[in-house]
Motif scaffolding. Structure first.
Motif, PDB file in Angstrom:
ATOM      1  N   ARG A 128     -61.114  48.576  51.203  1.00  0.00           N
ATOM      2  CA  ARG A 128     -61.227  49.993  51.535  1.00  0.00           C
ATOM      3  C   ARG A 128     -61.516  50.156  53.034  1.00  0.00           C
ATOM      4  NH1 ARG A 128     -64.056  51.304  47.127  1.00  0.00           N
ATOM      5  NH2 ARG A 128     -66.060  50.915  48.082  1.00  0.00           N
ATOM      6  N   GLU A 129     -62.398  49.341  53.565  1.00  0.00           N
ATOM      7  CA  GLU A 129     -62.740  49.415  54.982  1.00  0.00           C
ATOM      8  C   GLU A 129     -61.550  49.016  55.854  1.00  0.00           C
ATOM      9  OE1 GLU A 129     -65.247  50.056  58.369  1.00  0.00           O
ATOM     10  OE2 GLU A 129     -65.141  50.825  56.333  1.00  0.00           O
ATOM     11  N   VAL A 130     -60.813  47.991  55.446  1.00  0.00           N
ATOM     12  CA  VAL A 130     -59.632  47.562  56.197  1.00  0.00           C
ATOM     13  C   VAL A 130     -58.606  48.696  56.239  1.00  0.00           C
ATOM     14  CG1 VAL A 130     -57.635  46.007  56.106  1.00  0.00           C
ATOM     15  CG2 VAL A 130     -59.940  45.085  55.832  1.00  0.00           C
ATOM     16  N   VAL A 131     -58.366  49.347  55.103  1.00  0.00           N
ATOM     17  CA  VAL A 131     -57.400  50.464  55.063  1.00  0.00           C
ATOM     18  C   VAL A 131     -57.886  51.612  55.945  1.00  0.00           C
ATOM     19  CG1 VAL A 131     -56.404  52.251  53.586  1.00  0.00           C
ATOM     20  CG2 VAL A 131     -56.431  49.884  52.820  1.00  0.00           C
ATOM     21  N   ARG A 132     -59.162  51.933  55.878  1.00  0.00           N
ATOM     22  CA  ARG A 132     -59.696  53.033  56.695  1.00  0.00           C
ATOM     23  C   ARG A 132     -59.579  52.723  58.184  1.00  0.00           C
ATOM     24  NH1 ARG A 132     -65.190  53.951  53.270  1.00  0.00           N
ATOM     25  NH2 ARG A 132     -64.322  55.297  51.667  1.00  0.00           N
ATOM     26  N   LEU A 133     -59.901  51.508  58.572  1.00  0.00           N
ATOM     27  CA  LEU A 133     -59.788  51.144  59.984  1.00  0.00           C
ATOM     28  C   LEU A 133     -58.343  51.219  60.454  1.00  0.00           C
ATOM     29  CD1 LEU A 133     -62.293  48.158  60.074  1.00  0.00           C
ATOM     30  CD2 LEU A 133     -62.523  50.308  61.335  1.00  0.00           C
ATOM     31  N   TRP A 134     -57.416  50.841  59.597  1.00  0.00           N
ATOM     32  CA  TRP A 134     -56.005  50.885  59.945  1.00  0.00           C
ATOM     33  C   TRP A 134     -55.493  52.323  59.984  1.00  0.00           C
ATOM     34  CZ3 TRP A 134     -51.980  52.343  56.537  1.00  0.00           C
ATOM     35  CH2 TRP A 134     -50.697  52.170  57.051  1.00  0.00           C
ATOM     36  N   ALA A 135     -55.785  53.104  58.919  1.00  0.00           N
ATOM     37  CA  ALA A 135     -55.212  54.444  58.799  1.00  0.00           C
ATOM     38  C   ALA A 135     -55.971  55.486  59.616  1.00  0.00           C
ATOM     39  CB  ALA A 135     -55.191  54.865  57.322  1.00  0.00           C
ATOM     40  N   TRP A 136     -57.281  55.463  59.565  1.00  0.00           N
ATOM     41  CA  TRP A 136     -58.064  56.519  60.206  1.00  0.00           C
ATOM     42  C   TRP A 136     -58.379  56.221  61.660  1.00  0.00           C
ATOM     43  CZ3 TRP A 136     -62.164  57.398  55.831  1.00  0.00           C
ATOM     44  CH2 TRP A 136     -61.541  58.029  54.752  1.00  0.00           C
ATOM     45  N   ILE A 144     -58.935  44.964  63.694  1.00  0.00           N
ATOM     46  CA  ILE A 144     -59.674  45.059  62.430  1.00  0.00           C
ATOM     47  C   ILE A 144     -60.386  43.735  62.160  1.00  0.00           C
ATOM     48  CG2 ILE A 144     -59.449  45.371  59.934  1.00  0.00           C
ATOM     49  CD1 ILE A 144     -57.031  47.208  60.548  1.00  0.00           C
ATOM     50  N   ALA A 145     -59.724  42.634  62.502  1.00  0.00           N
ATOM     51  CA  ALA A 145     -60.335  41.320  62.317  1.00  0.00           C
ATOM     52  C   ALA A 145     -61.619  41.212  63.131  1.00  0.00           C
ATOM     53  CB  ALA A 145     -59.349  40.220  62.723  1.00  0.00           C
ATOM     54  N   GLU A 146     -61.593  41.762  64.328  1.00  0.00           N
ATOM     55  CA  GLU A 146     -62.787  41.715  65.173  1.00  0.00           C
ATOM     56  C   GLU A 146     -63.919  42.556  64.577  1.00  0.00           C
ATOM     57  OE1 GLU A 146     -63.984  42.581  69.800  1.00  0.00           O
ATOM     58  OE2 GLU A 146     -61.885  42.277  69.283  1.00  0.00           O
ATOM     59  N   VAL A 147     -63.567  43.707  63.988  1.00  0.00           N
ATOM     60  CA  VAL A 147     -64.581  44.577  63.396  1.00  0.00           C
ATOM     61  C   VAL A 147     -65.195  43.935  62.161  1.00  0.00           C
ATOM     62  CG1 VAL A 147     -64.960  46.795  62.244  1.00  0.00           C
ATOM     63  CG2 VAL A 147     -63.494  46.696  64.255  1.00  0.00           C
ATOM     64  N   THR A 148     -64.360  43.359  61.305  1.00  0.00           N
ATOM     65  CA  THR A 148     -64.816  42.874  59.999  1.00  0.00           C
ATOM     66  C   THR A 148     -65.245  41.411  59.984  1.00  0.00           C
ATOM     67  OG1 THR A 148     -62.552  42.306  59.365  1.00  0.00           O
ATOM     68  CG2 THR A 148     -63.356  44.516  58.766  1.00  0.00           C
ATOM     69  N   GLY A 149     -64.846  40.657  61.000  1.00  0.00           N
ATOM     70  CA  GLY A 149     -65.173  39.238  61.012  1.00  0.00           C
ATOM     71  C   GLY A 149     -64.173  38.387  60.252  1.00  0.00           C
ATOM     72  N   LEU A 150     -63.084  38.972  59.788  1.00  0.00           N
ATOM     73  CA  LEU A 150     -62.026  38.225  59.110  1.00  0.00           C
ATOM     74  C   LEU A 150     -61.048  37.683  60.147  1.00  0.00           C
ATOM     75  CD1 LEU A 150     -61.216  40.826  56.309  1.00  0.00           C
ATOM     76  CD2 LEU A 150     -62.474  38.700  56.013  1.00  0.00           C
ATOM     77  N   THR A 151     -60.113  36.861  59.708  1.00  0.00           N
ATOM     78  CA  THR A 151     -59.038  36.439  60.601  1.00  0.00           C
ATOM     79  C   THR A 151     -57.963  37.517  60.593  1.00  0.00           C
ATOM     80  OG1 THR A 151     -57.801  35.300  58.865  1.00  0.00           O
ATOM     81  CG2 THR A 151     -59.468  34.000  60.063  1.00  0.00           C
ATOM     82  N   SER A 152     -57.130  37.523  61.624  1.00  0.00           N
ATOM     83  CA  SER A 152     -56.031  38.495  61.691  1.00  0.00           C
ATOM     84  C   SER A 152     -55.088  38.340  60.505  1.00  0.00           C
ATOM     85  CB  SER A 152     -55.236  38.336  62.988  1.00  0.00           C
ATOM     86  OG  SER A 152     -56.036  38.633  64.087  1.00  0.00           O
ATOM     87  N   ASN A 153     -54.838  37.100  60.123  1.00  0.00           N
ATOM     88  CA  ASN A 153     -53.958  36.837  58.981  1.00  0.00           C
ATOM     89  C   ASN A 153     -54.563  37.390  57.696  1.00  0.00           C
ATOM     90  OD1 ASN A 153     -51.644  35.786  57.759  1.00  0.00           O
ATOM     91  ND2 ASN A 153     -52.712  33.916  57.187  1.00  0.00           N
ATOM     92  N   ALA A 154     -55.851  37.179  57.496  1.00  0.00           N
ATOM     93  CA  ALA A 154     -56.516  37.689  56.292  1.00  0.00           C
ATOM     94  C   ALA A 154     -56.480  39.208  56.262  1.00  0.00           C
ATOM     95  CB  ALA A 154     -57.965  37.196  56.228  1.00  0.00           C
ATOM     96  N   VAL A 155     -56.651  39.828  57.417  1.00  0.00           N
ATOM     97  CA  VAL A 155     -56.590  41.290  57.489  1.00  0.00           C
ATOM     98  C   VAL A 155     -55.198  41.771  57.120  1.00  0.00           C
ATOM     99  CG1 VAL A 155     -56.634  43.267  59.062  1.00  0.00           C
ATOM    100  CG2 VAL A 155     -58.468  41.582  59.137  1.00  0.00           C
ATOM    101  N   SER A 156     -54.179  41.129  57.664  1.00  0.00           N
ATOM    102  CA  SER A 156     -52.797  41.533  57.364  1.00  0.00           C
ATOM    103  C   SER A 156     -52.506  41.406  55.877  1.00  0.00           C
ATOM    104  CB  SER A 156     -51.810  40.682  58.161  1.00  0.00           C
ATOM    105  OG  SER A 156     -51.948  40.941  59.530  1.00  0.00           O
ATOM    106  N   MET A 157     -52.963  40.327  55.266  1.00  0.00           N
ATOM    107  CA  MET A 157     -52.722  40.135  53.830  1.00  0.00           C
ATOM    108  C   MET A 157     -53.481  41.181  53.009  1.00  0.00           C
ATOM    109  SD  MET A 157     -52.697  35.955  53.685  1.00  0.00           S
ATOM    110  CE  MET A 157     -53.244  35.934  52.021  1.00  0.00           C
ATOM    111  N   ARG A 158     -54.745  41.403  53.357  1.00  0.00           N
ATOM    112  CA  ARG A 158     -55.539  42.403  52.632  1.00  0.00           C
ATOM    113  C   ARG A 158     -54.922  43.792  52.780  1.00  0.00           C
ATOM    114  NH1 ARG A 158     -60.541  41.695  50.662  1.00  0.00           N
ATOM    115  NH2 ARG A 158     -61.470  39.663  50.900  1.00  0.00           N
TER     116      ARG A 158
END
Length: 191
Positions: A128-136, A144-158
Motif C-alpha cells: 500500500r505504501e509503495v503504491v501511494r509513493l508511486w501514485a500520490w 521509493i526504494a530509498e524511502v522504504t529501504g527495499l531494493t529498486s528491483n523489489a519495489v518494481s516487483m511489488r
C-alpha cells in the motif's frame, strides 16, 4: 573555520533544505494521517532533519538542493516519524480506553472513493505504501526504494503485483477465461 561559522553554514543548509521539502512533506503527511496530527509529525520530521543534516544525501553546500536528490530520504524520515506518532497515539488511546472502559465506534472513512480505498486496504501495508509513493508522490522505483529501504528491483516487483491486484479488485469482470478472438468450443479442423 570557527564554531560560529560552522553553525551558520549548518543553519543555511537546513534552511535551504526546509525551503525545498516542507511543502511536499506536508502533502505526504496530509494523505496519511488525520489533519490534527500533520503539524506535529511535520515538526518532528523537521527536527530529525535538523539533527541529521549532515546525513541527508544530495545536500551539498550550494544554494538550493535538488528536490529529487533529497526528497526520498526526507520521505523516509517522515514515514518513520509518522510511525512513531501512530504508535504513541495508539498507546495513549489504549490507556484512555482502559481507564474509561468505553468502546468507541471506528470512524467511518470518506465514501468518495470507497471502492479504491477498499482495494488499497486489501493490499499489505508495505505494498500500500509503495503504491501511494508511486501514485500520490510521483516517485520512481529507485526513490521509493530509498524511502522504504527495499531494493529498486523489489519495489518494481511489488508495484507491478500491487497494481495488478488493484486492477483485479476494481474491475472484477476484467478477467475472462476466453482469449480475445477465440471461441471456447470452436472445433479444430483436421486438415
Amino acid at each position: 573555520m570557527t564554531e560560529q561559522e560552522t553553525r551558520r553554514q549548518r543553519r543555511a543548509r537546513f534552511e535551504s533544505l526546509a525551503h525545498v521539502v516542507t511543502e511536499p512533506l506536508h502533502r505526504y503527511l496530509l494523505r496519511r494521517t488525520a489533519p490534527d496530527m500533520v503539524e506535529d509529525v511535520l515538526s518532528e520530521t523537521m527536527l530529525v532533519l535538523w539533527r541529521r543534516i549532515d546525513h541527508v544525501p544530495g545536500l551539498g553546500t550550494g544554494s538550493l538542493p535538488d528536490r529529487d536528490d533529497v526528497l526520498p530520504w526526507c520521505y523516509g524520515v517522515a514515514r518513520g516519524c509518522l510511525a512513531n506518532a501512530r504508535r504513541a497515539d495508539g498507546r495513549r488511546l489504549r490507556l484512555v480506553e482502559r481507564l474509561t472502559h468505553a468502546q468507541q465506534a471506528p470512524a467511518e472513512a470518506a465514501a468518495d472513493h470507497s471502492d479504491l480505498h477498499s482495494a488499497l486496504n486489501a493490499l499489505g501495508e508495505l505494498d500500500r505504501e509503495v503504491v501511494r509513493l508511486w501514485a500520490w508522490e510521483g516517485l520512481a522505483p529507485r526513490q521509493i526504494a530509498e524511502v522504504t529501504g527495499l531494493t529498486s528491483n523489489a519495489v518494481s516487483m511489488r508495484l507491478h503485483r500491487a497494481k495488478k491486484k488493484l486492477a483485479d479488485r476494481l474491475q472484477p469482470g476484467r478477467k475472462n477465461s476466453e482469449r480475445p478472438g477465440h471461441k471456447v468450443n470452436e472445433e479444430r479442423s483436421s486438415q
